[in-house]
Enzyme design. Sequence first.
Site, PDB file in Angstrom:
ATOM      1  N   TRP A  21       0.868  -1.315   0.075  1.00 36.68           N
ATOM      2  CA  TRP A  21       0.057  -0.093  -0.035  1.00 36.68           C
ATOM      3  C   TRP A  21       0.819   1.377   0.076  1.00 36.68           C
ATOM      4  O   TRP A  21       0.485   2.155  -0.658  1.00 36.68           O
ATOM      5  CB  TRP A  21      -0.854  -0.020   1.091  1.00 36.68           C
ATOM      6  CG  TRP A  21      -1.862  -1.168   1.193  1.00 36.68           C
ATOM      7  CD1 TRP A  21      -2.048  -2.262   1.881  1.00 36.68           C
ATOM      8  CD2 TRP A  21      -2.865  -1.382   0.125  1.00 36.68           C
ATOM      9  NE1 TRP A  21      -3.099  -3.130   1.432  1.00 36.68           N
ATOM     10  CE2 TRP A  21      -3.448  -2.726   0.310  1.00 36.68           C
ATOM     11  CE3 TRP A  21      -3.196  -0.786  -1.196  1.00 36.68           C
ATOM     12  CZ2 TRP A  21      -4.540  -3.236  -0.403  1.00 36.68           C
ATOM     13  CZ3 TRP A  21      -4.176  -1.064  -2.000  1.00 36.68           C
ATOM     14  CH2 TRP A  21      -4.934  -2.266  -1.544  1.00 36.68           C
ATOM     15  N   LYS A  37     -12.007  -1.697   6.670  1.00 40.94           N
ATOM     16  CA  LYS A  37     -11.096  -2.553   7.476  1.00 40.94           C
ATOM     17  C   LYS A  37     -11.454  -2.619   8.981  1.00 40.94           C
ATOM     18  O   LYS A  37     -11.300  -3.425   9.409  1.00 40.94           O
ATOM     19  CB  LYS A  37      -9.458  -1.982   7.221  1.00 40.94           C
ATOM     20  CG  LYS A  37      -9.087  -1.852   5.870  1.00 40.94           C
ATOM     21  CD  LYS A  37      -8.539  -3.384   5.349  1.00 40.94           C
ATOM     22  CE  LYS A  37      -8.474  -3.474   3.689  1.00 40.94           C
ATOM     23  NZ  LYS A  37      -7.663  -2.287   3.132  1.00 40.94           N
ATOM     24  N   ASP A  65      -1.876   6.676   6.264  1.00 37.95           N
ATOM     25  CA  ASP A  65      -2.791   6.011   6.007  1.00 37.95           C
ATOM     26  C   ASP A  65      -3.162   4.932   7.166  1.00 37.95           C
ATOM     27  O   ASP A  65      -2.272   4.126   7.530  1.00 37.95           O
ATOM     28  CB  ASP A  65      -2.081   5.055   4.777  1.00 37.95           C
ATOM     29  CG  ASP A  65      -3.195   3.902   4.342  1.00 37.95           C
ATOM     30  OD1 ASP A  65      -4.056   3.652   5.083  1.00 37.95           O
ATOM     31  OD2 ASP A  65      -2.938   3.341   3.216  1.00 37.95           O
TER      32      ASP A  65
HETATM   33  C1  LIG Z   1      -6.936  -1.902   1.896  1.00 40.68           C
HETATM   34  C2  LIG Z   1      -5.896  -0.848   2.105  1.00 40.68           C
HETATM   35  C3  LIG Z   1      -5.927   0.091   1.292  1.00 40.68           C
HETATM   36  C4  LIG Z   1      -6.803   0.449   0.014  1.00 40.68           C
HETATM   37  O1  LIG Z   1      -8.219   0.643   0.484  1.00 40.68           O
HETATM   38  P1  LIG Z   1      -9.290   0.789  -0.637  1.00 40.68           P
HETATM   39  O2  LIG Z   1     -10.266   1.578   0.360  1.00 40.68           O
HETATM   40  O3  LIG Z   1      -9.742  -0.551  -1.046  1.00 40.68           O
HETATM   41  O4  LIG Z   1      -8.758   1.626  -1.967  1.00 40.68           O
HETATM   42  C5  LIG Z   1      -4.905   1.328   1.295  1.00 40.68           C
HETATM   43  N1  LIG Z   1      -4.263   1.176   2.552  1.00 40.68           N
HETATM   44  C6  LIG Z   1      -4.228   0.205   3.256  1.00 40.68           C
HETATM   45  C7  LIG Z   1      -3.462   0.114   4.412  1.00 40.68           C
HETATM   46  C8  LIG Z   1      -4.962  -0.942   3.409  1.00 40.68           C
HETATM   47  O5  LIG Z   1      -5.404  -2.073   3.997  1.00 40.68           O
END
Ligand SMILES: *Cc1c(COP(=O)(O)O)cnc(C)c1O
Length: 358
Positions: free
Chosen positions: A99, A190, A166
């Site tokens: 990511w 998540k 993030d």
């Molecule tokens: C799943 C994830 C993403 C991508 O998320 P989307 O909402 O599917 O674009 C980005 N960063 C991390 C750490 C993730 O676990």
Amino acid sequence: MRKHIFNAGPCVLADSVRENTAKAVLELENTGMSIMEVSHRSKDFEAVINETIDLFKEILEIPDGYSVLFLGGGASLQFAMIPFNFLNKKAAYLNTGTWAKGAIKEAKLFGEVDVVATSEDKNFSYIPKGYTIPSDADYFHITTNNTIVGTEILKDIDCPVPLIADMSSDILSRPVDVSKYAMIYGGAQKNMGPAGVTVVIIRNDLLEKVTRTNIPTMLKYQIHVDNGSMKNTPPCTAIFAVREVLRWVKKMGGLKEMDRRAQAKADLLYNAIDQSKVFVGTAAKEDRSRMNICFVMKDEYKDKEADFMELTKSKGIAGIKGHRSVGGFRASCYNALEIESVQLLVDTMREFEKSIIK
Ligand SMILES: *Cc1c(COP(=O)(O)O)cnc(C)c1O
């Protein structure tokens, strides 16, 4: 029968979240309309979105001067929106996995990217340490939890430039000192709710640093702040479900309790892995994620992985197949996963171990 859901994303959701969202899909309060049918500009939905913002502020103890936004495009769109808005000359990034790499790739479209450290040499199985953050960077971007390889930064770091995190896969799992961050973002699916909405917590003074003039309307943070996330039609149903998640977190005892639960579940599973003769953890011990617990079978048992998958399936355990870049297994232990599910996984690991070690 309901499964024990260890999916990496979308995540397991608490009973009250699914039940109350299901009810609202049939009828929101006494509006005579579904949450899918009400106007996003109605009083009824306004109450939903305002309560969701207030709950974020209360639960995460967000200081004054920050905005909470609900956007589209997933965390993935933030990878581009962040540099589009804030990368004027140079940005710094920590490369801790798939990511983070995705975020770096997008940033390179907009300016100079200084990757201050990477753990790619060991398949991202640890968090780099001892790096220097350049004081002339427009911002520093980190991924607090690396969902795929199962590493996590559990400390709120000190940063000489605006810190952007993030937190897609560990937000709401522990108390966070929000004042150390200029921006925190995450896809809801998540740990915050269903897919379909991205939560952005942004310090308003960061918006003053935007100099680029060719940013499309929908990619400007300022537009979303000015319009209360309603420049266009927001994903009302997903936001409703996020509100239910926040109500659940609050009722359970807030982030202190989420922190305690996360530690208890991680201790239980990592202890079982460390005591096992068959399984072995893949992440460096000091950087182990509490959210995504990755493990493989030792080389001499590798051919038994499919058998173990079968056994877990027969017990109602779902979603523990590891990401293809790591292999083996990944047990995602997000907030709503109960410790009983982890205990069942541990018991199943022990049962399997007994069956193959005579
Ligand atoms: C799943 C994830 C993403 C991508 O998320 P989307 O909402 O599917 O674009 C980005 N960063 C991390 C750490 C993730 O676990």
